[in-house]
Design an enzyme around this catalytic site. Structure first.
Site, mmCIF file in Angstrom:
data_model
loop_
_atom_site.group_PDB
_atom_site.id
_atom_site.type_symbol
_atom_site.label_atom_id
_atom_site.label_comp_id
_atom_site.label_asym_id
_atom_site.label_seq_id
_atom_site.Cartn_x
_atom_site.Cartn_y
_atom_site.Cartn_z
ATOM 1 N N CYS A 1 0.851 -1.197 0.000
ATOM 2 C CA CYS A 1 0.000 0.000 0.000
ATOM 3 C C CYS A 1 0.883 1.241 0.000
ATOM 4 C CB CYS A 1 -0.936 -0.009 1.206
ATOM 5 S SG CYS A 1 -2.152 1.319 1.139
ATOM 6 N N THR B 1 -26.412 2.558 10.744
ATOM 7 C CA THR B 1 -27.468 2.328 9.757
ATOM 8 C C THR B 1 -28.246 3.610 9.532
ATOM 9 O OG1 THR B 1 -29.414 1.002 9.184
ATOM 10 C CG2 THR B 1 -29.147 1.567 11.509
#
Length: 564
Positions: free
Chosen positions: A191, A458
Site C-alpha cells: 500500500c 445504519t
C-alpha cells in the site's frame, strides 16, 4: 527546504485563528515570491523536477517544486477558505513569472467514486467541517481517506480520534517507532499510499532516514516485529504464545507487554486501513508521487505521459476495456443493467424477509449450526476472483518488510487444519477489551466504540428503499469475514450468509480483506450495482473493523495465554 533566509514555514496554517493563518500566508507568499524571482529569468520554459533521462534535476529548482506542490494541495484540500484562496493566488503569481506550476492528476479522492459524488471541500456541512478542521489542525493535511470516510461522519469522528491517540498521544512507543510500524504494516499489502504518508510523518518526527532504506537498517527490536507483522496480515490463526514469548524475552531487544500491545494495535490498524484504501480505490494524495504533474494539460485535458501513468479523462475511465460501444447499444445495456439491479435489490430484501420469518418459526439445532459454519468456512476457501484486470499500480515497497513471498493462505490447503476459534471461549467484549485497556489505557475504549459504530451504523435504507432494517445484512457481512478467519459465533446460523451474499459480493469481500492489493474497479462495480457509493463505503467500514477485530482476537489470545 532547509532552515535559512526565505524558508517556508507551514505550521501557522493549521491554526484555528484566522489572523494567525493570515500572517502565516503572508510570510509564505513573500518567501515563495523571493525564491521564484531568483530563478524566473531562467524559467521561461521550466521543465518538471525530472529531466528527459528520468534523473532528478539539481535540487529540483532549489526546493521550489516541493513548495509549489504543497501550495497546490492547500488550494484544493484545506478546510479553511482563506488558505485555499491565498494558496491559489500565490501559485498564480508564480505562474505569471513564467514558472510552470503543478496541477492535480486523477479525479477526486477515489478512483472508484466519481468526484462529483464525493463531498467537495468547501461545500461540507457544519459537522463535516468540524471534522475536516480537526483533522487538518492535527495532521496538517486533509487526506483522501478522510474525504471518502466522511460519507459516514459518526464513524469518521471515532476513527480520527482513535488514530490520533495511537500516533500522537502519550503511549508506550516513541513517535518515530509508531510511524515506522505503520510503514511496515502498510507495506505488507504494497500500500504505497499509506507508506508515502507515513514516510513523511516518520521524517517529520525525527526518524532516521537510513531506516527507510530497508527493514535491515532499522533497530533489531523493530526487525523482530517482522514475523508477527506478516502473520497478523496474512495468517493470524498461526500466532501462538511462543511467538509472543520470543518478542518479550529477547534480552536487550525485548518488548514490554505495553509496547507490544501498542505495536499490535498499530499493525492491525494499518493492515485494515490498507484494505479500506484499496477497497475504496483511494487516489494518491495531491502532494505525493502520482498525485500531481508539472506537465501542461493538452487540448483534451491530459497528455500522453498521463495516459502512460494510468490517469485518463473521466469519459475514458468508464469506457469499455474491449473498445468503444455504439451509443444505442450502450443505452440499452445501461437500461438492462439498471432493471436487473433493481431486481437484485428487491430480491435481497425478499430474502431478508423470508429469513426473518424462518427465524421466527423454527431454530436450527446446535449441531446443524456447527455444520453450517464448517460448510461456509470450507466454501470460503474456493471464493476467488477470475479477473485478469490489473489493480492500481503501486511503487515497490518491499524493502520495508521481509519474506515477500509470504501471503494469505486458506485454512485447509495442503492438509493443514486450524481449529475453529470460538468467540464464546475468547471474545473482544469479555477478554480482549480489558487486556488492551489494562496495558494501554483508554485504547480499549476507543477501539470498542469504533467497532460498535461500524457494526451498528445504519440509515435504514437500501438503495432507493427507506425504513429498512439492515441488521441481518450487516451481521452476515461481519460474520462472513470472521468465518474466513475461522472465528465462529455459536448463536449465528451461517446458512444465512449464502442467502444474503452473492458470489460477486463474496469475491469483493474476500479480496479486500485478504489480498486488498488485488482489488479492482471492476470488482467494486460488480456488487450491489443499484446501491449508493456511500453504502459501498459503509460495507468497507464493516470490512475494516471486522478484519481488525479478527487479527486482534488471535494476537490478544496468544498474549493472554503467554501471561497465564
Amino acid at each position: 527546504m532547509e532552515e535559512r533566509e526565505g524558508e517556508v514555514r507551514w505550521e501557522g496554517l493549521c491554526s484555528r485563528d484566522a489572523a494567525a493563518r493570515a500572517a502565516a500566508l503572508d510570510t509564505i507568499g513573500q518567501a515563495v515570491l523571493r525564491r521564484s524571482q531568483t530563478i524566473a529569468p531562467a524559467a521561461a520554459v521550466v521543465v518538471p523536477a525530472r529531466a528527459a533521462d528520468g534523473l532528478p534535476l539539481p535540487a529540483a529548482r532549489d526546493g521550489l517544486n516541493e513548495v509549489l506542490v504543497r501550495l497546490l494541495m492547500l488550494s484544493k484540500r484545506c478546510p479553511f477558505p482563506d488558505v485555499r484562496e491565498k494558496s491559489e493566488a500565490i501559485l498564480g503569481g508564480v505562474q505569471e513569472l513564467g514558472i510552470r506550476i503543478p496541477r492535480p492528476l486523477g479525479h477526486g479522492p477515489s478512483r472508484f467514486i466519481p468526484e462529483k459524488e464525493t463531498v467537495q471541500v468547501g461545500n461540507e456541512d457544519a459537522m463535516m467541517h468540524t471534522l475536516f478542521a480537526d483533522s487538518f489542525a492535527t495532521l496538517g493535511r486533509l487526506d483522501n481517506v478522510t474525504l471518502v470516510m466522511v460519507f459516514h461522519p459518526q464513524y469518521l469522528e471515532s476513527f480520527l480520534k482513535t488514530q490520533h491517540y495511537l500516533l500522537q498521544m502519550d503511549g508506550p512507543l516513541p513517535l518515530h517507532y509508531r510511524h515506522y510500524i505503520g510503514i511496515m504494516a502498510a507495506a505488507r499489502h504494497q500500500c504505497s499510499y499509506l507508506v508515502n504518508l507515513h514516510v513523511n510523518d516518520f521524517l517529520h518526527v525525527g526518524g532516521d532516514p537510513k531506516w527507510l532504506n530497508g527493514l535491515e537498517n532499522a533497530p533489531q527490536k523493530l526487525q523482530n516485529l517482522g514475523e508477527l507483522n506478516k502473520m497478523l496480515a496474512h495468517r493470524p490463526w498461526l500466532i501462538t504464545k511462543e511467538h509472543i514469548e520470543q518478542l518479550l524475552k529477547t534480552e536487550e531487544n525485548s518488548w514490554s507487554l505495553a509496547e507490544l500491545i501498542h505495536a499490535v494495535v498499530l499493525l492491525t490498524h494499518y493492515h485494515s486501513l490498507a484494505s479500506f484504501t484499496f477497497g475504496c480505490g483511494i487516489s494518491p494524495e495531491i502532494d505525493c508521487e502520482g498525485g500531481h504533474t508539472f506537465r501542461p494539460p493538452s487540448v483534451s485535458n491530459y497528455c500522453i505521459c498521463d495516459i502512460t501513468n494510468g490517469y485518463h479523462g473521466v469519459d475514458e475511465i468508464h469506457a469499455s476495456p474491449t473498445g468503444s460501444i455504439p451509443v444505442k447499444m450502450k443505452c440499452f445495456s445501461l437500461l438492462f443493467k439498471s432493471t436487473e439491479s433493481v431486481c437484485e435489490v428487491e430480491a435481497l430484501m425478499e430474502k431478508m424477509k423470508q429469513l426473518q420469518e424462518c427465524r421466527d418459526e423454527e431454530e436450527a439445532s446446535q449441531e446443524e449450526m456447527a455444520t453450517r459454519f464448517e460448510r461456509e468456512k470450507r466454501e470460503s476457501m474456493f471464493v476467488c476472483s477470475s479477473e485478469d484486470e490489473e489493480s492500481a499500480p503501486t511503487r515497490d515497497v518491499s524493502r520495508h518488510f521481509e519474506d515477500t513471498s509470504y501471503g494469505y493462505k486458506d485454512f485447509s490447503r495442503h492438509g493443514m487444519h486450524v481449529p475453529t476459534f470460538r468467540v464464546q471461549d475468547y471474545s473482544w467484549e469479555d477478554h480482549g477489551y480489558s487486556l488492551v485497556n489494562r496495558l494501554y489505557p483508554d485504547v480499549g475504549q476507543l477501539l470498542d466504540e469504533k467497532f460498535h459504530i461500524a457494526y451498528n451504523l445504519t440509515y435504514n435504507t437500501m438503495a432507493m428503499h427507506k425504513d429498512v432494517d439492515t441488521s441481518m445484512l450487516r451481521r452476515a457481512i461481519w460474520n462472513y469475514i470472521h468465518c474466513m478467519f475461522g472465528i465462529r459465533y455459536d448463536d449465528y446460523d451461517y446458512g444465512e450468509i449464502n442467502q444474503l451474499l452473492d458470489r460477486s459480493f463474496k469475491v469483493y469481500i474476500k479480496t479486500v480483506v485478504c489480498t486488498p492489493e488485488k482489488t479492482t474497479k471492476r470488482m467494486y462495480d460488480s456488487f450491489w450495482r443499484q446501491f449508493e457509493h456511500s453504502e459501498k463505503v459503509h460495507v468497507n467500514l464493516l470490512l475494516v473493523e471486522a478484519r481488525m477485530q479478527a487479527e486482534l482476537l488471535y494476537a490478544l489470545r496468544a498474549i493472554t495465554r503467554y501471561m497465564t
